[in-house]
Scaffold this active site. Sequence first.
Site, PDB file in Angstrom:
ATOM      1  N   CYS A   1      -6.915  26.368 -16.820  1.00 27.26           N
ATOM      2  CA  CYS A   1      -8.208  26.878 -17.288  1.00 27.26           C
ATOM      3  C   CYS A   1      -8.552  26.289 -18.649  1.00 27.26           C
ATOM      4  O   CYS A   1      -8.583  27.003 -19.662  1.00 27.26           O
ATOM      5  CB  CYS A   1      -8.168  28.396 -17.335  1.00 27.26           C
ATOM      6  SG  CYS A   1      -7.664  29.083 -15.758  1.00 27.26           S
TER       7      CYS A   1
ATOM      8  N   ARG B   1      -0.790  13.589 -21.947  1.00 28.12           N
ATOM      9  CA  ARG B   1      -1.276  12.407 -22.678  1.00 28.12           C
ATOM     10  C   ARG B   1      -2.795  12.188 -22.578  1.00 28.12           C
ATOM     11  O   ARG B   1      -3.436  11.917 -23.592  1.00 28.12           O
ATOM     12  CB  ARG B   1      -0.522  11.149 -22.241  1.00 28.12           C
ATOM     13  CG  ARG B   1       0.968  11.174 -22.610  1.00 28.12           C
ATOM     14  CD  ARG B   1       1.649   9.841 -22.323  1.00 28.12           C
ATOM     15  NE  ARG B   1       1.088   8.780 -23.126  1.00 28.12           N
ATOM     16  CZ  ARG B   1       0.169   7.931 -22.733  1.00 28.12           C
ATOM     17  NH1 ARG B   1      -0.274   7.937 -21.502  1.00 28.12           N
ATOM     18  NH2 ARG B   1      -0.288   7.018 -23.560  1.00 28.12           N
TER      19      ARG B   1
ATOM     20  N   GLY C   1       7.889   1.931 -31.200  1.00 27.17           N
ATOM     21  CA  GLY C   1       6.458   1.690 -31.158  1.00 27.17           C
ATOM     22  C   GLY C   1       5.978   0.594 -30.231  1.00 27.17           C
ATOM     23  O   GLY C   1       4.764   0.421 -30.066  1.00 27.17           O
TER      24      GLY C   1
HETATM   25  C1  PLP Z   1       8.712   8.626 -31.836  1.00 27.76           C
HETATM   26  C2  PLP Z   1       9.602   7.776 -32.660  1.00 27.76           C
HETATM   27  C3  PLP Z   1      10.103   6.592 -32.129  1.00 27.76           C
HETATM   28  C4  PLP Z   1       9.765   6.075 -30.760  1.00 27.76           C
HETATM   29  O1  PLP Z   1       8.434   5.697 -30.626  1.00 27.76           O
HETATM   30  P1  PLP Z   1       7.962   4.893 -29.318  1.00 27.76           P
HETATM   31  O2  PLP Z   1       6.548   4.620 -29.558  1.00 27.76           O
HETATM   32  O3  PLP Z   1       8.183   5.807 -28.157  1.00 27.76           O
HETATM   33  O4  PLP Z   1       8.781   3.671 -29.219  1.00 27.76           O
HETATM   34  C5  PLP Z   1      10.961   5.853 -32.936  1.00 27.76           C
HETATM   35  N1  PLP Z   1      11.300   6.259 -34.174  1.00 27.76           N
HETATM   36  C6  PLP Z   1      10.833   7.410 -34.703  1.00 27.76           C
HETATM   37  C7  PLP Z   1      11.258   7.806 -36.072  1.00 27.76           C
HETATM   38  C8  PLP Z   1       9.974   8.207 -33.969  1.00 27.76           C
HETATM   39  O5  PLP Z   1       9.512   9.341 -34.499  1.00 27.76           O
END
Ligand code: PLP
Length: 428
Positions: free
Chosen positions: A357, A327, A238
């Site tokens: 489209c 995105r 995250g």
């Molecule tokens: C998607 C995901 C991540 C990675 O998220 P990022 O935002 O790309 O760092 C890590 N752990 C789990 C369980 C995920 O689903």
Amino acid sequence: MHSFHYSQGSLHCENVSLSDLATEHGTPLYVYSAETFRDRYTRLDSAFAGIDHEVAYAVKANSNLSVLRLLVSLGSGFDIVSGGELYRVIKAGGDPSKCTFAGVGKTRAEIEYALKEGIYSINVESEEEAAFVSKVAVEMDLTAPIAFRVNPNVDAKTHKYISTGKSENKFGIDFEFIAGAYERAAKLPNLQLKGLQMHIGSQLTSVDPFLEAVEKVTPLAEDLKEKYGIEFFSIGGGIGIVYEQALASGKESWWTDQSEEDRPLTPEKYAATIIPSLEGLGLKILLEPGRFIAGNAGVLLTECLYEKKGSTKTFKIVDSGMHHLIRPALYQGHHEIVPLAEPDGNTESVDVVGPICESGDFFCQNRTLPSFMPGETIALMSAGAYGMVMATTYNSHPLPAEILVDGDQVKLVRKRQTFDDLVEAEEV
Ligand SMILES: *Cc1c(COP(=O)(O)O)cnc(C)c1O
């Protein structure tokens, strides 16, 4: 550190001119920098050097085999969310015993595959799934290592489509139910309660929600260690990256890295903030970064085909779009857009749109960009994560090629699809 910069009037990835790559390989084209991958992995890994930890790269962010190979060579573990991702990791030379398997909807075939390959942990997201994993493990006559994913009900303050740690999200088990889930799972056959996992969302730009979640869940981890002897606590991924660069005047500023102190979240700040809560636990701390490792490591090159002046807007129509980088359409993701030829200071307010489209097929709307004309190639910056992995052949456009640059070396790591590839699995 940034591996994309102007040199002698043209945008480079490390030592390689992106115009040269576009000429040789065509567009649309994804280009990745090995140096950036190494830098991000190493920085995060070093920031946690003081405690027992492992970086498990989230494969879904960018799963090209050569990217995975590069991470294998750095010693990375992997966080996977499907059997297909485990297959990719193994193909790339990765070790399943350094893989954790996340996701709310694992099939029997995927669970069997992961157990057969000796996965480090299956991170289960419901009690029903734990019971099913136990059943499969009994049938296979082996012990399944599991962790529950806890949903700490913390607001990650990110886009709602990439927020995962609130009780209204489908992910994990509510914080108040988690102790009971472990208690019941401890009575199921052929399960080893190996850890605890959480992941509160993606593209977080402040350390506060991370700290809030860690402080909330750490006492639980401690308790589970005492009761069931769990050995790891995964704090998820995250960590956000910088997508939007300050657009100051003067051409040197078009693609300059925001200064470190101005950044809300760096690996060092992240580590320094949460390590004090984690270091006394005596558990292995797993990190699951995807975007942080891959995001700034890639660009998408696309050629401008036409300029269309409407009554209220100027559209720059390019040869890539939402089918290659979704995105912006999916969650209002922002990508800096720069021409490969170094900007001369002239700007224009434009919509950059693709050939698909769909009215949602745009890269930006009403944005002031350095001027560029049909025939010129532009770069969508920071497209290394959740770019090519989400690409589709919608409208029957073949998928782009991918290039991995390392210093002055260029490797084609995925061939451009052909029309034949498009229909290969179909029958008339
Ligand atoms: C998607 C995901 C991540 C990675 O998220 P990022 O935002 O790309 O760092 C890590 N752990 C789990 C369980 C995920 O689903």
